[in-house]
Every structure is written in structure tokens, then in C-alpha cells.
Design a protein around this motif. Sequence first.
Motif, short mmCIF file in Angstrom:
data_model
loop_
_atom_site.label_atom_id
_atom_site.label_comp_id
_atom_site.label_asym_id
_atom_site.label_seq_id
_atom_site.Cartn_x
_atom_site.Cartn_y
_atom_site.Cartn_z
N SER A 148 -115.36 69.65 -1.43
CA SER A 148 -116.52 70.06 -2.23
C SER A 148 -116.37 71.47 -2.78
N LEU A 149 -115.99 72.43 -1.93
CA LEU A 149 -115.81 73.79 -2.41
C LEU A 149 -114.66 73.88 -3.41
N MET A 150 -113.56 73.22 -3.10
CA MET A 150 -112.43 73.22 -4.02
C MET A 150 -112.80 72.57 -5.35
N GLY A 151 -113.68 71.57 -5.30
CA GLY A 151 -114.13 70.93 -6.52
C GLY A 151 -114.89 71.88 -7.43
N ILE A 152 -115.79 72.68 -6.83
CA ILE A 152 -116.52 73.67 -7.62
C ILE A 152 -115.54 74.69 -8.22
N GLU A 153 -114.61 75.14 -7.41
CA GLU A 153 -113.63 76.11 -7.90
C GLU A 153 -112.77 75.53 -9.02
N ALA A 154 -112.41 74.24 -8.90
CA ALA A 154 -111.63 73.59 -9.95
C ALA A 154 -112.45 73.45 -11.24
N MET A 155 -113.75 73.21 -11.11
CA MET A 155 -114.62 73.19 -12.29
C MET A 155 -114.65 74.56 -12.96
N GLN A 156 -114.73 75.61 -12.13
CA GLN A 156 -114.75 76.96 -12.68
C GLN A 156 -113.50 77.24 -13.52
N ARG A 157 -112.38 76.68 -13.10
CA ARG A 157 -111.12 76.89 -13.82
C ARG A 157 -110.94 75.90 -14.97
N GLY A 158 -111.88 74.99 -15.14
CA GLY A 158 -111.78 74.00 -16.20
C GLY A 158 -110.86 72.85 -15.87
N GLU A 159 -110.50 72.68 -14.60
CA GLU A 159 -109.54 71.65 -14.21
C GLU A 159 -110.20 70.31 -13.91
N ILE A 160 -111.49 70.31 -13.56
CA ILE A 160 -112.23 69.07 -13.35
C ILE A 160 -113.24 68.95 -14.48
N LYS A 161 -113.14 67.85 -15.20
CA LYS A 161 -113.95 67.66 -16.40
C LYS A 161 -115.02 66.58 -16.24
N VAL A 162 -114.83 65.70 -15.26
CA VAL A 162 -115.83 64.65 -14.99
C VAL A 162 -116.18 64.70 -13.51
N TRP A 163 -117.47 64.72 -13.22
CA TRP A 163 -117.97 64.70 -11.84
C TRP A 163 -118.82 63.46 -11.66
N PHE A 164 -118.40 62.57 -10.77
CA PHE A 164 -119.09 61.30 -10.51
C PHE A 164 -119.57 61.34 -9.06
#
Length: 778
Positions: free
Chosen positions: A451-467
Motif C-alpha cells: 500500500s505505501l509503495m503503491g502511493i509512492e509509485a503513484m507519486q512518481r507517475g508509475e501507477i496509472k490505474v488503481w482498482f
Amino acid sequence: MTMKPPMSGSTDNEFEVSKKKNWAAGVPGVVHSMQPAITQMGFPRTLKLMATLNQKGGFDCMSCAWPDPDHRKLAEFCENGAKAVTWEATPVTVPQSFWAENSVTSLLDKDEYWLGMQGRLVEPVYKPAGEDHYRPVSWDEAFEIVSESLNSLASPDEAAFYTSGRTSNEAAFVYGLFVRAFGTNNLPDCSNMCHESTGTAMGETLGVGKSTIAYSDFEKADLIIVMGQNPGTNHPRMLTALEDAKANGCSIVVVNPMPEAGLQRYKNPQKVKGIIGKGTPLADQFLQVRLGGDMALLHAVTRRVLDAEDRNPGTVLDHEFLEKHTEGLAELRAHLADLDETAVRDATGLDSAEIDELAARYIAADRVIITWAMGITQHTKAVATIKEIVNLLLLRGNIGKPGAGACPIRGHSNVQGDRTMGIWEKMPESFFSALENEFSFPVPRKHGVDSLMGIEAMQRGEIKVWFAVGGNLVAAISDTAAAEAAMRGTQLTVQVSTKLNRSHVVTGDAALILPTLGRTEIDRQDSGDQFVTVEDTVCAVHASYGKVEPVAPNILSEVAIVSRVARAVLGDRVDVDWEGFEANYDTIREHISRVVPGCEDYNRKVRQDGGFILPNGPRDSRTFNTSTGKAMITVNELVHVERPKGRLLLQTLRSHDQFNTTIYSLNDRYRGIKQGRNVVFVSPLDIEELGLHDGQSVDIYSEWRDEPDRVLRKFRVVSYPTARGCAAAYFPEANVLVPLASASEASNTPVSKAVVVRLEPAEVREGTPAGAPVGTGA
């Protein structure tokens, strides 16, 4: 059914603070659970649901993972369970007009309580990129939107798939199968924010990250040590197990920074003395430890046990067990030989006599259970602290014998089952191989994000879809402002939900909400009515049958939603019978029986009376699937959580009328709070020392390394008997104060139980409502 939406928040005139309670449940518990149920659902619906809640052949309560006894009472539920059922099974629905009348921007000003009170979601809705309103869409349109978005990604790892612990075993298995067929292990879940530290510590030391006791062990224990938890609010049925243990002569020790009503005295509403009598005193000893001081306390008790053995060789430690089943005792002895008692006192706030008493109780008891929850797991040294719990238990052989063991208490009803079914970003190779053999497609091995890594990946623009299947991540996770900003940077967010929450109004450019059946509702598929299965906190797996008609005809089950998403996204890329999964859940369970260890012959075993118990090496046979094949006694360096002068250590916690981020009301009956949540609990001595006064409005600033302060505005100081130097505020409101980078070592769990804060008289700012999270840099 229509209703007038409640006002968001409360006014100063409504806000009341009264004396805290020193007992829990009793007649008020019955009134506070049944009155809203009958008022909101009506008597027939209430009777049907409450009579089958947690019963064999009934449905499993969604409010916690507490196990069910073999011999169940007529009302085998608690106050919070009744509230959870009322919340889910309400006939109030969100009308279609709601979406045109309320922009997403306008909904940002509403709190969790207001959002949830709008009623059940009954139709898929879509917010296109660049627009500010959701609009109804068909199910086919919704699945096509998901398919186009996921299939347009440059890599499957640009998507993440979150799961709530309320998801059934069947839905979790199908969800994990779909995600891996899509090509990623990005499977964060709510475990990352609660008991990940437990799984990490126990997995390394005992070979299994789950409880090593059965429900029946509570009544056989001589001593139960309850650490960092508040069962009266978070899992009230545990109080009955503690009461039964007391009746059999068990002693109970409570270790917590705050006194909790349920652990002081329990008035069991199913017994005469709980209705007209004084109830049962539970805690024989209360150790009011400072936040972050639990590991120091465990070090000190372990040292006293070792010293007692040295004074009377062969009479204290279980040498036969230690020699046959453990490694590391000599190293632990050497490490604790020079334990600094002054450092222990500074870390714990306890005097030596209190620790001596606990050690004496432990040595005198033949069968000891240590049970804990998030008051232990959400610290920087949480994993090390849990390893110290294991150390203490191992010294006297309190693993793998009746009435003894390690007992983490999970919160979500099936968070443990989700993990068993494969919802984890780093499942072992054995699981991947079994999945690959069963379904004949290449399973990705690269570990995914938590979960924390997911937020950090969103911050870097690496995760574009969250389901997300269930849950409310942006409210549940730390560093609210940062998490919300990260979520807004995605292309699409998808939420599978029963009711509105904050994660529906903090969205990506585009957003979907997909309504799903609740556990209370009958799940009709082509082959007939379906049941699902769940796993409780002591590894018991059993069936759950919905009992009332769905609140609306257009709602799909979680299994149906995931199966249809998989068909839309994957097409014929993999040879999996997604349509068959939806039609008959037995087909899912057949695959589970061949993939998931311990689930062989799953369809037959879950249909047995009461289900079945998953195998557990430490509990069943004193076998340990560790790197050495033995239980590991470990050495863990003591680190004191420093409190700078003029600062406090703050923990986040739930109110009584709350389940995770779901707020049932603005009251906290046991702590004396009514019609308000923007409070900070502080010791009267600390209030005086800081130059403040009870009832004063303050701004709460959190301090983290060299980062700008985070702040919550206009919180009311409430004088409360917390440990000196410690404070508390409600989750999720106070999550904004928890830095995203502040995480437990080894488990990456947010450190929500020891946040360095300072309190300053509230600034008067135009347009800033009480409780507004300002965030980093304010």
C-alpha cells in the motif's frame, strides 16, 4: 426510502464531553445496537439478520475476525456487529438524482459519516476525465472502460489492485488469479496497514504468520497478556472469552497507554450479573506503558525470567522444549545480560515493581497466551517487538500446548483469508508454481507494491490505474494530503463498494464506482443461491450465507464483478472459465483445493458443521517452517522513542461507533465524547506542563525529520488519563499527521502509534473548518 442527510461534522454547541466509562457492554450496549437496527431496517429485517449473524448456516459478521465458539448463543453478536449489519443492510439507497445534484468537488467537503449515510450504492457510475460529476452507466459500459484503460497501459505493472479484508475467499482467489493473468503482482491490501508486522515477525520466528491458538485455548489459559488493543470497541466478543477465562481462574494483564472500559469491567448482556449486577472485573494488572515502550517492557520481563532460572536452575525455563524446538537462547542471554533498567524505565514509564509483578505472574503460569493488535504493530520497531513476544513465549514452552500461544487479533473479517488465498504482493514460489500448474499460464514472479509503495509509485507517475475491491485507501493510509495528491495523479480509479466513502471523491482523472452485494444479501447466480467462505483470526474457515433480498436488482456480487472484468480485459488470452466461476462458486473452491495449502477437499470441508481449521505447524505439532526448521529466538536492539521537550507522542485510534474508516455516529460512549471527533486526548499533567487547558482549541503539528510540519486545525483538548507524554486522536482524521516515509522496519506498515507532535493554541484562519487537514508544508 428517503431520508434527510445528516450535517457534516458538528458544532461547538452540540459537542459534549463527559466522564469516561469504566465498564463496557451491559444494557446500554443492547440499546445502542438494536435501536438503530430496528429504526433503520425495520423489525422483520432486523430479526432475520440478527438471528443468523455468526450462526452456523448464517452469515459471518463483517465487523471483525473474532472466532465463533462451537456452542453459540442465541445472540452471537456484539454491539459493533449489529451496527455493521445495520450500516450494510439499510434499505436506504443513493438515488439516481444524487449524481447530478452533487459534484465531486462539492462532496470533498463532506466527512465519512455524511457520505456513508447517503445509503447503498445501486448502479455503476462513471466520472469521465475532465468532468466533475459521476453519471450512471451500464455494467457493460463500465467493464469496457476498465478494459480499455488496463489494456492501454505500457506494462501491467502500471496498475495496482487493492483489496479490503471484507472480501470473501472466493472473490479474493478469483481476483488474485485475474491480476496475475493480467501480468502483475501489484496486490496491496489492508494487511499492509495493520498486521503486516505480525506476519513478518511470526513468519521469520515460527514459520507461520497467524495465531498459534484455537478459540478453546482462552478458557484453558492460566495467564492472558493483552497488549496494545481495545477489544471493548474493536472486537467486543473477545470480552466474553476473557470472562470465561476469568471464571476458570485465569489472570489477565493489560498493557496499554490508555485505560479501556472493556478491559476494566465487562457487563455481559447475556448474563443476569451483566444486566443487574456489577459484571466481571477483567484486568488483574494494568501496565500503563508509554507509546513505543512495549519492547523495553518485554526485554525487562524476559531478563527477569532468565534471572529466575539462574537463581533456581532447571525450575523456570522449559529446557526440553528449548533444546528440541528452538535456536538462539544463548545469544539472547548474552544480549540481555547488560540490560539498562534506567533505559527501561525511561522507555516504558513503569517502575520496577510493576515489571517484577508481571514477570512473577508469567513464571507462575503454566499456560500463557499473549494477544495483541495494532497498538503493537504500528511502530517503527513493531516487527522486533513481536519477535520479543515470541521470545518470551518460547522460554517456557508456551507454543503448541493447550491454553498457550501467540494470538494476534485481526480486525477485518476476512483479512487473514485474503492472504491465504494469495492476496499478497510477494507470495512464495510454491504458490506461484501451484497456480501455474493449475491454470497453465505463465505467472509473474516479480514482487509487486504494497500500500505505501503503491502511493509512492503513484507519486512518481508509475501507477496509472488503481482498482480496489472494497476498502477506503485514501482515508485509511498515512499522510492523507500526500496520498490524495498521489491518487489524483492516476488516469483511472475503480472502486467496488457498497457505500460511499472518501475514496470515491478523491479520484484519478476518470473514476468508476461499481456497486456490490453485501455479505448480508442473498447471492443468486445461474446455478442457484451461492455461499462464500471466510477465515477468522484463529485459522477457522467456514461458510457465510446471505439472508435478505438484495437492496436493489442491479447489484452484482464481488465474484461476478471480478469475473466479468477478467473476461473483458483478458478475452481469450488465458484459458480460464471466468463465466463458470460466476455461475457456481463451487468451481472456484475446486481450484482453491488444488492451489492453496491446507484447503484440500475444500468444498466438502466448508460444508461440515462449523467448517474446518487450517493446519498450523507451531500449534498442531510444534513444527516450524523457518530457515532452520526450529523456532527462532532472536536478538533485537532496544531503541527508545525519544520525546523532545514540549512535545507529545500521539497515537491514532478508533472511536466506539466506528469500524475502520466507517463512522456510525459522532459519539464515543466509553470515552465520554458526544457529537464530535475533532479531539486530542492528553494527560492532565501534560496539559498543565504545556500551558494549555482542558477544552482549549489547538492546532496539532507533527514533526518528522527535516520535512515541513503537517497540521490539523482546531482540535479540542480533552483531559484524559493517558500515559505521561502521550496523546491520542481519532483515525482517520489524524492520519494526515503520519508521514508517508514513517514506516515499520521490515514490514513497511505506517507508524501511526508514535507520532511526535506539538500542540499550539488554534490560529484563527478565515474559511478553515475544524479538523481540516492542512498537510505537508502548512
